[in-house]
Scaffold this motif. Structure first.
Motif, PDB file in Angstrom:
ATOM      1  N   ALA A  16       0.722  -1.421   0.063  1.00 54.63           N
ATOM      2  CA  ALA A  16       0.039  -0.037  -0.112  1.00 54.63           C
ATOM      3  C   ALA A  16       0.899   1.335  -0.063  1.00 54.63           C
ATOM      4  CB  ALA A  16      -0.919   0.031   1.432  1.00 54.63           C
ATOM      5  N   ASN A  17       2.242   1.154   0.237  1.00 54.98           N
ATOM      6  CA  ASN A  17       2.809   2.370   0.230  1.00 54.98           C
ATOM      7  C   ASN A  17       4.356   2.151   0.067  1.00 54.98           C
ATOM      8  OD1 ASN A  17       4.223   2.188   3.016  1.00 54.98           O
ATOM      9  ND2 ASN A  17       2.095   1.792   3.688  1.00 54.98           N
ATOM     10  N   GLY A  18       5.102   3.122  -0.235  1.00 56.87           N
ATOM     11  CA  GLY A  18       6.568   3.072  -0.379  1.00 56.87           C
ATOM     12  C   GLY A  18       7.415   2.001  -1.070  1.00 56.87           C
ATOM     13  N   LEU A  21       4.719  -0.591  -2.712  1.00 53.94           N
ATOM     14  CA  LEU A  21       3.964  -0.067  -3.597  1.00 53.94           C
ATOM     15  C   LEU A  21       4.649  -0.215  -4.997  1.00 53.94           C
ATOM     16  CD1 LEU A  21       1.228   1.133  -4.704  1.00 53.94           C
ATOM     17  CD2 LEU A  21       2.012   3.173  -3.737  1.00 53.94           C
ATOM     18  N   ASP A  38      -1.979  -6.022   2.113  1.00 57.33           N
ATOM     19  CA  ASP A  38      -1.656  -4.950   2.955  1.00 57.33           C
ATOM     20  C   ASP A  38      -2.739  -4.769   4.049  1.00 57.33           C
ATOM     21  OD1 ASP A  38       0.548  -2.366   2.836  1.00 57.33           O
ATOM     22  OD2 ASP A  38      -1.057  -2.093   4.342  1.00 57.33           O
ATOM     23  N   ASP A  40      -4.358  -2.378   4.838  1.00 61.78           N
ATOM     24  CA  ASP A  40      -5.396  -1.168   4.422  1.00 61.78           C
ATOM     25  C   ASP A  40      -5.686  -1.402   2.784  1.00 61.78           C
ATOM     26  OD1 ASP A  40      -6.631   1.161   3.901  1.00 61.78           O
ATOM     27  OD2 ASP A  40      -5.142   2.557   4.681  1.00 61.78           O
ATOM     28  N   ARG A  43      -6.510   1.804   0.839  1.00 60.76           N
ATOM     29  CA  ARG A  43      -5.476   2.420   0.181  1.00 60.76           C
ATOM     30  C   ARG A  43      -4.614   1.673  -0.819  1.00 60.76           C
ATOM     31  NH1 ARG A  43      -0.364   5.022   3.591  1.00 60.76           N
ATOM     32  NH2 ARG A  43       0.635   6.138   1.495  1.00 60.76           N
ATOM     33  N   GLU A  47      -4.198   3.394  -4.334  1.00 60.64           N
ATOM     34  CA  GLU A  47      -2.805   3.443  -5.017  1.00 60.64           C
ATOM     35  C   GLU A  47      -2.822   2.711  -6.474  1.00 60.64           C
ATOM     36  OE1 GLU A  47      -0.644   5.556  -4.139  1.00 60.64           O
ATOM     37  OE2 GLU A  47      -1.156   5.890  -2.103  1.00 60.64           O
ATOM     38  N   CYS A  48      -3.430   1.798  -6.566  1.00 61.69           N
ATOM     39  CA  CYS A  48      -2.987   0.700  -7.675  1.00 61.69           C
ATOM     40  C   CYS A  48      -4.290   0.645  -8.638  1.00 61.69           C
ATOM     41  CB  CYS A  48      -2.705  -0.454  -7.377  1.00 61.69           C
ATOM     42  SG  CYS A  48      -1.109  -0.678  -6.519  1.00 61.69           S
ATOM     43  N   SER A  92       6.440  -6.088   3.465  1.00 62.22           N
ATOM     44  CA  SER A  92       6.004  -5.273   4.588  1.00 62.22           C
ATOM     45  C   SER A  92       7.197  -5.242   5.606  1.00 62.22           C
ATOM     46  CB  SER A  92       4.957  -6.064   5.186  1.00 62.22           C
ATOM     47  OG  SER A  92       4.271  -5.472   6.178  1.00 62.22           O
ATOM     48  N   SER A 200      11.122   6.141   1.060  1.00 65.87           N
ATOM     49  CA  SER A 200       9.937   5.545   1.404  1.00 65.87           C
ATOM     50  C   SER A 200       9.120   6.438   2.415  1.00 65.87           C
ATOM     51  CB  SER A 200      10.270   4.201   2.287  1.00 65.87           C
ATOM     52  OG  SER A 200      10.837   4.655   3.591  1.00 65.87           O
ATOM     53  N   ALA A 201       7.982   6.035   2.821  1.00 61.61           N
ATOM     54  CA  ALA A 201       7.217   6.947   3.748  1.00 61.61           C
ATOM     55  C   ALA A 201       7.925   7.186   5.147  1.00 61.61           C
ATOM     56  CB  ALA A 201       5.728   6.057   3.967  1.00 61.61           C
TER      57      ALA A 201
END
Length: 269
Positions: A16-18, A21, A38, A40, A43, A47-48, A92, A200-201
């Motif tokens: 979901a992020n970073g 993703l 993920d 979430d 999200r 995102e995708c 993750s 990354s986040a």
């Protein structure tokens, strides 16, 4: 043998992020069938969900993979969607600061659970499925699967604030080597990618909170910059592809030369 992953089925966690993703989007762009996992789900879709023409190649799974039942459900959902699993990317990660002298600090346990034990359990469960697929196939040689664990150069460095993260990633690197040996007779390869400072986040948060950190990282990195998340994806694709068919038990370092200077005063994320 090429680097293509087109048509292969992959599970990517932390999608979901970073970095997770970035890997997910890259794999989808390369024609892989991807289960995005993920906590979430909303999200993930946000995102995708904008990748044109990829609807048939994307599925979403939300859940806490620290729970064994959730791992089983993820594998079942992937099999229901695509009938098989060819690639697992354990992307993750959790990064917490640690007080190395506080016996009540629980960050080490938390990061071992998230970064090491979860990746190990999921890798073992996916490997079991890959073995079953290989046994059911008439093909007696060739690749049966690829597992890639995202690690960090923190595993080889000493930064007191990141003691827990360093312990967890060092343990993950050893798990990568151990699983590689155990699964080699089944034609399943297990490798890792250890990276330094990637945008990354978590690093974005650190850069906004710590004055001068960006410049410190640049000065500690021979290539003189922070990597984009997408720069990790090519290394992951290589290890996932048949082009790395004789590579197993390795942790590929993608850090712009950071570890060559052995600077231990600047955090790596």
């Amino acid at each position: 043998m090429g680097l293509s992953i087109q048509g292969k089925t992959a599970i990517i966690t932390g999608a979901a992020n970073g970095v997770g993703l970035a890997i997910a989007r890259h794999f989808i762009d390369q024609g892989a069938k991807v289960m995005l996992a993920d906590r979430d789900k909303a999200r993930l879709k946000d995102e995708c969900g904008d990748i044109d023409g990829a609807e048939d190649n994307i599925r979403y799974f939300a859940g806490d993979l620290r729970e064994r039942l959730t791992i089983e459900n993820l594998i079942s959902a992937t099999i229901d969607a695509y009938d098989r699993i060819d690639i697992l990317v354990n992307a993750s990660r959790q990064i917490l600061t640690t007080d190395p002298l506080d016996p009540h600090d629980t960050s080490v346990e938390a990061m071992l659970e998230q970064n090491t034990f979860t990746a190990l359990r999921l890798g073992q469960a996916v490997a079991k499925r890959m073995i079953a697929q290989a046994e059911a196939s008439e093909q007696e040689d060739g690749p049966a699967g690829s597992i890639i664990n995202l690690s960090s150069i923190a595993a080889r460095r000493t930064h007191l604030d990141l003691m827990g993260y360093s312990i967890a990633t060092a343990a993950l690197d050893q798990a990568t080597r151990s699983l590689a040996v155990a699964l080699a007779p089944h034609r399943i390869r297990v490798n890792g990618v250890a990276f330094g400072s990637v945008m990354s986040a978590s690093l974005k948060d650190s850069l906004s909170e710590t004055d001068g950190l960006r410049q410190e990282i640049r000065e500690c990195t021979p290539l003189g910059r922070i990597a984009s998340a997408r720069e990790v994806t090519s290394a992951v694709q290589f290890l996932a592809s048949d082009g790395a068919g004789f590579v197993t038990g390795e942790t590929l370092t993608v850090d712009g030369g950071r570890t060559l200077l052995d600077s231990v005063t600047t955090a790596a994320h």
